[in-house]
Motif scaffolding. Sequence first.
Motif, short mmCIF file in Angstrom:
data_model
loop_
_atom_site.label_atom_id
_atom_site.label_comp_id
_atom_site.label_asym_id
_atom_site.label_seq_id
_atom_site.Cartn_x
_atom_site.Cartn_y
_atom_site.Cartn_z
N ILE A 207 1.05 -45.02 -7.08
CA ILE A 207 0.61 -43.71 -7.54
C ILE A 207 1.82 -42.84 -7.82
CG2 ILE A 207 -0.79 -41.67 -7.02
CD1 ILE A 207 -2.38 -44.26 -7.32
N ALA A 208 1.91 -42.31 -9.04
CA ALA A 208 3.03 -41.46 -9.44
C ALA A 208 2.83 -40.04 -8.93
CB ALA A 208 3.18 -41.46 -10.96
N GLU A 209 3.85 -39.23 -9.08
CA GLU A 209 3.80 -37.85 -8.60
C GLU A 209 2.69 -37.05 -9.28
OE1 GLU A 209 7.15 -34.54 -7.48
OE2 GLU A 209 7.23 -35.39 -9.50
N ASP A 210 2.41 -37.37 -10.55
CA ASP A 210 1.36 -36.64 -11.27
C ASP A 210 -0.04 -37.21 -11.01
OD1 ASP A 210 1.39 -39.01 -12.65
OD2 ASP A 210 1.96 -38.15 -14.58
N ASN A 266 14.05 -42.12 -1.64
CA ASN A 266 13.42 -40.82 -1.81
C ASN A 266 13.19 -40.59 -3.30
OD1 ASN A 266 13.49 -37.85 -2.43
ND2 ASN A 266 13.51 -37.72 -0.21
N PRO A 267 11.96 -40.29 -3.72
CA PRO A 267 11.66 -40.13 -5.16
C PRO A 267 12.57 -39.14 -5.88
CG PRO A 267 9.63 -40.23 -3.91
CD PRO A 267 10.74 -40.16 -2.90
N ASP A 268 12.92 -38.04 -5.22
CA ASP A 268 13.80 -37.06 -5.86
C ASP A 268 15.18 -37.65 -6.10
OD1 ASP A 268 11.85 -35.10 -5.93
OD2 ASP A 268 12.45 -34.20 -4.01
N ASP A 269 15.67 -38.46 -5.14
CA ASP A 269 16.97 -39.11 -5.31
C ASP A 269 16.91 -40.13 -6.45
OD1 ASP A 269 17.96 -37.65 -3.20
OD2 ASP A 269 17.64 -39.23 -1.71
N THR A 270 15.77 -40.80 -6.57
CA THR A 270 15.60 -41.76 -7.67
C THR A 270 15.69 -41.05 -9.02
OG1 THR A 270 14.20 -43.23 -6.36
CG2 THR A 270 14.03 -43.41 -8.74
N ARG A 271 14.95 -39.96 -9.15
CA ARG A 271 14.94 -39.24 -10.44
C ARG A 271 16.33 -38.70 -10.78
NH1 ARG A 271 9.39 -38.41 -8.90
NH2 ARG A 271 9.94 -36.89 -7.30
N PRO A 282 11.60 -47.60 -18.61
CA PRO A 282 10.66 -47.03 -17.63
C PRO A 282 11.01 -47.45 -16.20
CG PRO A 282 9.62 -48.79 -18.87
CD PRO A 282 10.91 -48.51 -19.55
N VAL A 283 10.78 -46.55 -15.26
CA VAL A 283 11.02 -46.82 -13.84
C VAL A 283 9.78 -46.41 -13.06
CG1 VAL A 283 12.42 -46.34 -11.81
CG2 VAL A 283 13.50 -46.42 -14.08
N ILE A 284 9.26 -47.33 -12.27
CA ILE A 284 8.13 -47.01 -11.40
C ILE A 284 8.64 -46.27 -10.17
CG2 ILE A 284 6.37 -47.98 -9.88
CD1 ILE A 284 5.91 -50.18 -11.90
N VAL A 285 8.17 -45.03 -10.00
CA VAL A 285 8.59 -44.18 -8.88
C VAL A 285 7.34 -43.70 -8.17
CG1 VAL A 285 9.89 -42.15 -8.16
CG2 VAL A 285 10.60 -43.42 -10.21
N GLY A 286 7.29 -43.85 -6.86
CA GLY A 286 6.12 -43.41 -6.11
C GLY A 286 6.26 -41.99 -5.61
N THR A 287 5.40 -41.61 -4.68
CA THR A 287 5.46 -40.29 -4.07
C THR A 287 6.17 -40.33 -2.72
OG1 THR A 287 3.29 -40.65 -3.08
CG2 THR A 287 3.34 -39.53 -5.21
N ASN A 288 6.56 -41.52 -2.29
CA ASN A 288 7.32 -41.68 -1.06
C ASN A 288 8.17 -42.94 -1.21
OD1 ASN A 288 5.51 -43.82 -0.73
ND2 ASN A 288 4.14 -42.60 0.54
N LYS A 289 8.82 -43.35 -0.13
CA LYS A 289 9.67 -44.53 -0.18
C LYS A 289 8.80 -45.78 -0.31
CE LYS A 289 13.49 -42.55 2.46
NZ LYS A 289 14.37 -42.69 3.63
N LEU A 290 8.91 -46.46 -1.45
CA LEU A 290 8.06 -47.62 -1.71
C LEU A 290 8.53 -48.85 -0.92
CD1 LEU A 290 7.48 -47.52 -5.58
CD2 LEU A 290 5.96 -46.74 -3.76
#
Length: 333
Positions: A207-210, A266-271, A282-290
């Motif tokens: 699940i993405a941030e949006d 951390n998703p923010d660190d990923t972005r 494209p990069v799959i990023v979750g809402t927490n540490k996957l």
Amino acid sequence: MKKLAFLFTALMLLASCSKGYKVTVTFPDESTNGETAFLTNYDTGDTIATATVENNVCTFEGNNDKGFFARLYAGGNPYGFIVEPGEVFLNIAEGNATSPLNDKMAAWSKEMNEIADDTTITEAEGEARYADALKKLYEENKDNAIGPWAFCNYLMYKDFSEKDIDDLLKDAPEGYALLKRVEKAKNAARQLTVTAEGQKFTDFEVIAEDGSKQKLSDHVGKGKVTLVDFWASWCPPCRAEIPKLQALKAKYGDKFDVLGVAVWDNPDDTRKAIEELKITWPVIVGTNKLTEPTDLYGIKGTPHIIIFAPDGTIYSRGLTGDDLANKLAEALK
């Protein structure tokens, strides 16, 4: 009198068997004063004790006969060290812990750094030496707190089958089989079998941030070779591999696709890293540490790159650098 003497002797024996420890943690400045420090068990993640940092110092006291590998969480950062009977001093500024077993670990780590810095050997030779050193460290310390750490890291460092792990456990102290990290290694071994080369891809959903759903199947098995990079922003080898992937993309263009999967991060660190490294795929990023993607594929370290054939079959996995480039060229023929 005999009964009283027996009770006195029993109490004395009990006292002699209870081996206490005292951990004194020193912080470099006042920034952590007033915060709570957490002493946790490395294997289980359970919190053993908490303490408030005052005057740049906090202490933990307890009883443990053999000691255990611990992690201290304070100021948002984890620090790994060994808790053992007696006094242990952890200096956060210097990044070291002092006690007999911690001193032994420090000497071993120094040897490992020398292997890592040795430019006369190949990467594969360095990895083999490190694996052998982990095994030797375990064998020499089976009955103290270093042993379980070395054993679990040895299991995670090499691609053992579940039978291999069970065979190793036959010669290990009885309690090793109960370690959570041993069970994790067994699970990884099972998943490596399910997701071995030649097997169809195993799908996962994030699940993405949006709130939107991101699936591996949105990218893999769509009629084109796809390279999937499991990575983390804090991982230096991951960051070093990105330019190499960009060079491969520039060389082959639309002949293959690249997908990133940000794990253990951390998703923010990923972005932030996506912008810094100028990642365009494209990069799959979750809402927490996957962790689910790496659990499903038995991945024990990053970067881990899998090449999927056009039909979604796993063509290769675990390669980087020139080995990856050669295998991709083979897949694109």
